[in-house]
Design an enzyme around this catalytic site. Sequence first.
Site, PDB file in Angstrom:
ATOM      1  N   ASN A   1       0.822  -1.216   0.000  1.00  0.00           N
ATOM      2  CA  ASN A   1       0.000   0.000   0.000  1.00  0.00           C
ATOM      3  C   ASN A   1       0.848   1.256   0.000  1.00  0.00           C
ATOM      4  OD1 ASN A   1      -2.404  -1.416   0.133  1.00  0.00           O
ATOM      5  ND2 ASN A   1      -2.707  -1.080   2.321  1.00  0.00           N
TER       6      ASN A   1
ATOM      7  N   LYS B   1       0.007  -4.858   5.026  1.00  0.00           N
ATOM      8  CA  LYS B   1       0.506  -5.915   5.906  1.00  0.00           C
ATOM      9  C   LYS B   1       1.546  -6.785   5.195  1.00  0.00           C
ATOM     10  CE  LYS B   1      -2.063  -7.681   9.054  1.00  0.00           C
ATOM     11  NZ  LYS B   1      -1.596  -6.826  10.138  1.00  0.00           N
ATOM     12  N   GLY B   2       1.337  -7.000   3.887  1.00  0.00           N
ATOM     13  CA  GLY B   2       2.299  -7.835   3.159  1.00  0.00           C
ATOM     14  C   GLY B   2       3.660  -7.165   3.065  1.00  0.00           C
TER      15      GLY B   2
ATOM     16  N   GLY C   1      -0.433  -7.472  22.348  1.00  0.00           N
ATOM     17  CA  GLY C   1       0.054  -6.109  22.530  1.00  0.00           C
ATOM     18  C   GLY C   1       1.104  -6.031  23.634  1.00  0.00           C
TER      19      GLY C   1
ATOM     20  N   GLY D   1       2.414  -9.081  25.700  1.00  0.00           N
ATOM     21  CA  GLY D   1       3.292 -10.144  25.206  1.00  0.00           C
ATOM     22  C   GLY D   1       2.640 -11.061  24.191  1.00  0.00           C
TER      23      GLY D   1
ATOM     24  N   THR E   1       1.509   0.987  15.038  1.00  0.00           N
ATOM     25  CA  THR E   1       1.197   0.474  13.690  1.00  0.00           C
ATOM     26  C   THR E   1       2.274  -0.522  13.267  1.00  0.00           C
ATOM     27  OG1 THR E   1       0.473   2.707  13.183  1.00  0.00           O
ATOM     28  CG2 THR E   1       0.628   1.180  11.327  1.00  0.00           C
TER      29      THR E   1
ATOM     30  N   ASP F   1       2.830  -7.048  12.523  1.00  0.00           N
ATOM     31  CA  ASP F   1       3.515  -7.453  11.294  1.00  0.00           C
ATOM     32  C   ASP F   1       5.007  -7.638  11.542  1.00  0.00           C
ATOM     33  OD1 ASP F   1       1.132  -7.326   9.863  1.00  0.00           O
ATOM     34  OD2 ASP F   1       1.448  -5.236   9.294  1.00  0.00           O
TER      35      ASP F   1
ATOM     36  N   GLY G   1       5.615   5.298  12.033  1.00  0.00           N
ATOM     37  CA  GLY G   1       5.659   4.771  10.672  1.00  0.00           C
ATOM     38  C   GLY G   1       5.398   3.282  10.630  1.00  0.00           C
TER      39      GLY G   1
HETATM   40  P1  ATP Z   1      -0.877  -4.023  14.732  1.00  0.00           P
HETATM   41  O1  ATP Z   1      -2.245  -4.322  14.185  1.00  0.00           O
HETATM   42  O2  ATP Z   1      -0.752  -2.677  15.375  1.00  0.00           O
HETATM   43  O3  ATP Z   1       0.224  -4.333  13.786  1.00  0.00           O
HETATM   44  P2  ATP Z   1      -1.328  -6.341  16.328  1.00  0.00           P
HETATM   45  O4  ATP Z   1      -2.614  -6.063  17.014  1.00  0.00           O
HETATM   46  O5  ATP Z   1      -1.333  -7.306  15.210  1.00  0.00           O
HETATM   47  O6  ATP Z   1      -0.624  -5.011  15.932  1.00  0.00           O
HETATM   48  P3  ATP Z   1      -0.141  -6.651  18.928  1.00  0.00           P
HETATM   49  O7  ATP Z   1      -0.648  -7.858  19.611  1.00  0.00           O
HETATM   50  O8  ATP Z   1      -0.680  -5.319  19.325  1.00  0.00           O
HETATM   51  O9  ATP Z   1      -0.254  -6.889  17.361  1.00  0.00           O
HETATM   52  O10 ATP Z   1       1.441  -6.563  19.121  1.00  0.00           O
HETATM   53  C1  ATP Z   1       2.339  -7.523  18.582  1.00  0.00           C
HETATM   54  C2  ATP Z   1       3.543  -7.621  19.473  1.00  0.00           C
HETATM   55  O11 ATP Z   1       4.224  -6.355  19.464  1.00  0.00           O
HETATM   56  C3  ATP Z   1       3.261  -7.930  20.936  1.00  0.00           C
HETATM   57  O12 ATP Z   1       3.169  -9.313  21.193  1.00  0.00           O
HETATM   58  C4  ATP Z   1       4.477  -7.306  21.620  1.00  0.00           C
HETATM   59  O13 ATP Z   1       5.589  -8.179  21.575  1.00  0.00           O
HETATM   60  C5  ATP Z   1       4.765  -6.095  20.736  1.00  0.00           C
HETATM   61  N1  ATP Z   1       4.120  -4.895  21.285  1.00  0.00           N
HETATM   62  C6  ATP Z   1       2.928  -4.368  20.930  1.00  0.00           C
HETATM   63  N2  ATP Z   1       2.636  -3.281  21.680  1.00  0.00           N
HETATM   64  C7  ATP Z   1       3.670  -3.123  22.537  1.00  0.00           C
HETATM   65  C8  ATP Z   1       3.989  -2.178  23.567  1.00  0.00           C
HETATM   66  N3  ATP Z   1       3.168  -1.169  23.884  1.00  0.00           N
HETATM   67  N4  ATP Z   1       5.161  -2.344  24.235  1.00  0.00           N
HETATM   68  C9  ATP Z   1       6.019  -3.345  23.928  1.00  0.00           C
HETATM   69  N5  ATP Z   1       5.781  -4.253  22.965  1.00  0.00           N
HETATM   70  C10 ATP Z   1       4.624  -4.156  22.274  1.00  0.00           C
END
Ligand code: ATP
Length: 290
Positions: A10, A39-40, A207, A210, A235, A239, A274
């Site tokens: 994108n 995402k890709g 998130g 962990g 963001t 990925d 970013g």
């Molecule tokens: P996105 O859609 O924003 O790409 P997601 O919802 O697919 O994210 P998350 O589960 O939010 O993925 O986050 C993926 C990983 O990134 C988590 O397991 C963690 O290791 C790391 N992470 C995300 N947010 C944080 C944070 N606030 N502090 C430290 N690590 C984070």
Amino acid sequence: MTIWTLGSINIDHVYRLPHLPQPGETLAALDYSTGLGGKGANQSVAAARAGARVRLIGAIGPDGGQVLARLVALGVDCAAVARMQTATGHAIILLDAASENAIVIHPGANRAIAPQAAVAALDAAVPGDTLLLQNETSAQAETAEAAAIRGLRVVYSAAPFELAAVRAVLPHVTTLALNAVEAGQLTAALGCELSDLPVAEVLVTHGAEGADWHDLGAGRVIYQPAFAVSPVDTTGAGDTFAGYFAAARDQGFGPAAALRLAAGAAALKVTRAGAAEAIPARAEVEAFLE
Ligand code: ATP
């Protein structure tokens, strides 16, 4: 080995606003920038930054020259990215002062990838390679099936969640990667537990709480805490995690070591604004984990 990604590319258009607009409201943006997203693209860049050899199967339109050049500069082999007459996928990203967002995506060329072309690109794949895919393209089921038949490990990030796509791809998947919301949506839609899914492994990210990895055959779970950082922009955290995890496994890392590397990479990513461009390089992640 090689990581093949079937993935979206994108052009991100990011507008900073005093507040998100109400229906009917016209707002002047405080700031505007463009960048590489999808995402890709994000997962491809993450795997490449982790040191894997990455070949992206995707599609762009006549307006996609710049994002393609960025992908190549970030280490992604784009020989299998088709040039089409349809516009390149793009995202309109609105951010308010608190970084709350509202996003509109136009899939464009990402959803015009022909299954035959994607499957043909895998002709050069060998057993032991990996296919990494998400739900922002067309051709997922056909490509996942072809990859599984060729002996590739299939890592599927089932995002954005779409039940029909998940049902079609799941029979070919080795590792299913979900965030906590998607895991809830999937188990509710299928009426089953994660442990009942017909895949070898499930990776669930939570998130700042962990991530955990489930070996469904052995009934084993490994938990990886997130590293404490001050988040600037989350963001692409998921990925980054998925791309780094796939790359580490491709390089022979066991699940625990792969989880730690992926969590380190994702933590560094959230400290930077970013998407693809903010994904850290392997050396930075290793220095962070020392
Ligand atoms: P996105 O859609 O924003 O790409 P997601 O919802 O697919 O994210 P998350 O589960 O939010 O993925 O986050 C993926 C990983 O990134 C988590 O397991 C963690 O290791 C790391 N992470 C995300 N947010 C944080 C944070 N606030 N502090 C430290 N690590 C984070």
